[in-house]
Design a protein around this motif. Structure first.
Motif, PDB file in Angstrom:
ATOM      1  N   LEU A 175       0.820  -1.213   0.000  1.00 42.83           N
ATOM      2  CA  LEU A 175       0.000   0.000   0.000  1.00 42.83           C
ATOM      3  C   LEU A 175       0.855   1.265   0.000  1.00 42.83           C
ATOM      4  O   LEU A 175       0.565   2.212  -0.735  1.00 42.83           O
ATOM      5  N   ILE A 176       1.902   1.292   0.800  1.00 39.94           N
ATOM      6  CA  ILE A 176       2.776   2.466   0.841  1.00 39.94           C
ATOM      7  C   ILE A 176       3.405   2.704  -0.534  1.00 39.94           C
ATOM      8  O   ILE A 176       3.414   3.828  -1.045  1.00 39.94           O
ATOM      9  N   ILE A 177       3.912   1.640  -1.139  1.00 37.87           N
ATOM     10  CA  ILE A 177       4.537   1.761  -2.458  1.00 37.87           C
ATOM     11  C   ILE A 177       3.499   2.151  -3.509  1.00 37.87           C
ATOM     12  O   ILE A 177       3.757   3.002  -4.374  1.00 37.87           O
ATOM     13  N   LEU A 178       2.312   1.573  -3.421  1.00 36.66           N
ATOM     14  CA  LEU A 178       1.248   1.902  -4.377  1.00 36.66           C
ATOM     15  C   LEU A 178       0.816   3.360  -4.260  1.00 36.66           C
ATOM     16  O   LEU A 178       0.660   4.050  -5.275  1.00 36.66           O
ATOM     17  N   TYR A 179       0.648   3.846  -3.034  1.00 38.32           N
ATOM     18  CA  TYR A 179       0.289   5.258  -2.851  1.00 38.32           C
ATOM     19  C   TYR A 179       1.380   6.182  -3.390  1.00 38.32           C
ATOM     20  O   TYR A 179       1.081   7.214  -4.001  1.00 38.32           O
ATOM     21  N   ALA A 180       2.641   5.818  -3.192  1.00 36.47           N
ATOM     22  CA  ALA A 180       3.742   6.642  -3.710  1.00 36.47           C
ATOM     23  C   ALA A 180       3.743   6.628  -5.239  1.00 36.47           C
ATOM     24  O   ALA A 180       3.949   7.666  -5.885  1.00 36.47           O
ATOM     25  N   PHE A 181       3.507   5.467  -5.824  1.00 39.48           N
ATOM     26  CA  PHE A 181       3.470   5.354  -7.283  1.00 39.48           C
ATOM     27  C   PHE A 181       2.325   6.180  -7.866  1.00 39.48           C
ATOM     28  O   PHE A 181       2.514   6.923  -8.838  1.00 39.48           O
ATOM     29  N   ILE A 182       1.158   6.088  -7.264  1.00 37.13           N
ATOM     30  CA  ILE A 182      -0.004   6.848  -7.738  1.00 37.13           C
ATOM     31  C   ILE A 182       0.254   8.349  -7.567  1.00 37.13           C
ATOM     32  O   ILE A 182      -0.116   9.155  -8.427  1.00 37.13           O
ATOM     33  N   TYR A 183       0.896   8.731  -6.462  1.00 35.67           N
ATOM     34  CA  TYR A 183       1.226  10.144  -6.266  1.00 35.67           C
ATOM     35  C   TYR A 183       2.139  10.637  -7.383  1.00 35.67           C
ATOM     36  O   TYR A 183       1.937  11.720  -7.936  1.00 35.67           O
ATOM     37  N   MET A 184       3.171   9.855  -7.719  1.00 34.93           N
ATOM     38  CA  MET A 184       4.093  10.264  -8.776  1.00 34.93           C
ATOM     39  C   MET A 184       3.368  10.343 -10.120  1.00 34.93           C
ATOM     40  O   MET A 184       3.625  11.257 -10.906  1.00 34.93           O
ATOM     41  N   LEU A 185       2.449   9.419 -10.380  1.00 33.42           N
ATOM     42  CA  LEU A 185       1.661   9.489 -11.606  1.00 33.42           C
ATOM     43  C   LEU A 185       0.776  10.729 -11.622  1.00 33.42           C
ATOM     44  O   LEU A 185       0.583  11.348 -12.674  1.00 33.42           O
ATOM     45  N   SER A 186       0.240  11.093 -10.467  1.00 26.13           N
ATOM     46  CA  SER A 186      -0.649  12.260 -10.409  1.00 26.13           C
ATOM     47  C   SER A 186       0.101  13.554 -10.721  1.00 26.13           C
ATOM     48  O   SER A 186      -0.487  14.505 -11.211  1.00 26.13           O
ATOM     49  N   LYS A 187       1.374  13.578 -10.435  1.00 28.28           N
ATOM     50  CA  LYS A 187       2.165  14.773 -10.715  1.00 28.28           C
ATOM     51  C   LYS A 187       2.405  14.958 -12.216  1.00 28.28           C
ATOM     52  O   LYS A 187       2.610  16.085 -12.669  1.00 28.28           O
ATOM     53  N   HIS A 188       2.393  13.854 -12.972  1.00 22.28           N
ATOM     54  CA  HIS A 188       2.807  13.944 -14.366  1.00 22.28           C
ATOM     55  C   HIS A 188       1.762  13.464 -15.380  1.00 22.28           C
ATOM     56  O   HIS A 188       1.724  13.980 -16.483  1.00 22.28           O
ATOM     57  N   MET A 189       0.928  12.490 -15.009  1.00 17.18           N
ATOM     58  CA  MET A 189       0.089  11.868 -16.026  1.00 17.18           C
ATOM     59  C   MET A 189      -1.412  11.896 -15.733  1.00 17.18           C
ATOM     60  O   MET A 189      -2.202  11.920 -16.664  1.00 17.18           O
ATOM     61  N   LEU A 190      -1.802  11.843 -14.484  1.00 15.72           N
ATOM     62  CA  LEU A 190      -3.212  11.685 -14.147  1.00 15.72           C
ATOM     63  C   LEU A 190      -3.918  13.028 -14.001  1.00 15.72           C
ATOM     64  O   LEU A 190      -3.335  13.992 -13.509  1.00 15.72           O
ATOM     65  N   THR A 191      -5.177  13.039 -14.376  1.00 11.86           N
ATOM     66  CA  THR A 191      -6.002  14.214 -14.091  1.00 11.86           C
ATOM     67  C   THR A 191      -6.453  14.128 -12.636  1.00 11.86           C
ATOM     68  O   THR A 191      -6.364  13.071 -12.001  1.00 11.86           O
ATOM     69  N   LYS A 192      -6.932  15.227 -12.120  1.00 12.96           N
ATOM     70  CA  LYS A 192      -7.389  15.254 -10.730  1.00 12.96           C
ATOM     71  C   LYS A 192      -8.536  14.269 -10.510  1.00 12.96           C
ATOM     72  O   LYS A 192      -8.600  13.593  -9.489  1.00 12.96           O
ATOM     73  N   ARG A 193      -9.428  14.185 -11.479  1.00 13.75           N
ATOM     74  CA  ARG A 193     -10.579  13.295 -11.370  1.00 13.75           C
ATOM     75  C   ARG A 193     -10.151  11.825 -11.358  1.00 13.75           C
ATOM     76  O   ARG A 193     -10.614  11.030 -10.535  1.00 13.75           O
ATOM     77  N   SER A 194      -9.266  11.445 -12.266  1.00 15.42           N
ATOM     78  CA  SER A 194      -8.818  10.049 -12.296  1.00 15.42           C
ATOM     79  C   SER A 194      -7.991   9.710 -11.061  1.00 15.42           C
ATOM     80  O   SER A 194      -8.086   8.597 -10.529  1.00 15.42           O
ATOM     81  N   TYR A 195      -7.195  10.653 -10.587  1.00  8.00           N
ATOM     82  CA  TYR A 195      -6.435  10.446  -9.350  1.00  8.00           C
ATOM     83  C   TYR A 195      -7.385  10.190  -8.182  1.00  8.00           C
ATOM     84  O   TYR A 195      -7.187   9.254  -7.401  1.00  8.00           O
ATOM     85  N   SER A 196      -8.441  10.983  -8.076  1.00  7.45           N
ATOM     86  CA  SER A 196      -9.418  10.817  -6.997  1.00  7.45           C
ATOM     87  C   SER A 196     -10.099   9.460  -7.073  1.00  7.45           C
ATOM     88  O   SER A 196     -10.302   8.804  -6.048  1.00  7.45           O
ATOM     89  N   ARG A 197     -10.448   9.033  -8.270  1.00  8.06           N
ATOM     90  CA  ARG A 197     -11.110   7.729  -8.426  1.00  8.06           C
ATOM     91  C   ARG A 197     -10.181   6.580  -8.059  1.00  8.06           C
ATOM     92  O   ARG A 197     -10.592   5.630  -7.401  1.00  8.06           O
ATOM     93  N   ILE A 198      -8.942   6.658  -8.477  1.00  3.61           N
ATOM     94  CA  ILE A 198      -7.983   5.589  -8.173  1.00  3.61           C
ATOM     95  C   ILE A 198      -7.732   5.523  -6.665  1.00  3.61           C
ATOM     96  O   ILE A 198      -7.743   4.432  -6.074  1.00  3.61           O
TER      97      ILE A 198
END
Length: 181
Positions: free
Chosen positions: A120-143
């Protein structure tokens, strides 16, 4: 009452943020520390329980601590967009080290709980890094919402299968102390 891994990460993001003044942080941290100390201190626990020694339901005021952590997490979430990637990764690495020490320097949890926490810690960090560069706010919130729901369900299944009321340990022997008074 459950407080997930993301909540703890966001609390530390809030505490380590340099965007807030130290006095503003102190005003929020002091009540949190008093409550934290109340869980294992006999005097503060005695006061919190209406000047009675607790029995059968240890730390029945834990929901207040979770509420405070949720407020901190919300403040950390508001700061998340201005948080540098290195700070977020440092906090995540710190939690990995902390949970590893807890696992191997003490009796620890089951391997499944430990591995799940690290994932979970690694997954949250990975999703955070994706949110900085690739994800929209809406998709980040859903994930994040999906991951939080999976974490909550997994914890509920794990906890109900492994713990019962008889396995609750009270800090200190309050029954003999209450007979003494």
């Amino acid at each position: 009452i459950y407080c997930g891994i993301l909540t703890l990460i966001l609390v530390v993001i809030f505490i380590t943020s340099n965007k807030l003044s130290k006095s503003e942080k102190a005003k929020k941290i002091i009540p949190l520390m008093i409550m934290y100390l109340s869980f294992n201190g006999k005097v503060l626990s005695y006061i919190w329980n209406g000047f009675h020694y607790q029995s059968k339901v240890p730390n029945r005021y834990a929901f207040l601590l979770i509420f405070l952590l949720a407020v901190f997490a919300y403040d950390g979430l508001r700061l998340l967009s201005r948080t540098r990637t290195i700070q977020y990764l440092s906090v995540s690495a710190g939690f990995i080290v902390f949970f590893s020490i807890c696992q191997f320097a003490t009796e620890g949890n089951t391997t499944l709980a430990y591995a799940g926490t690290l994932v979970l810690i690694i997954l949250y960090a990975f999703i955070y890094m994706l949110s900085k560069h690739m994800l929209t706010k809406r998709s980040y919130s859903r994930i994040i919402t999906g991951i939080l729901l999976v974490e909550l369900a997994a914890n509920m299944i794990f906890t109900t299968g492994n713990y019962s009321l008889n396995s609750i340990y009270l800090y200190g022997d309050y029954i003999s102390e209450s007979n003494f008074i």
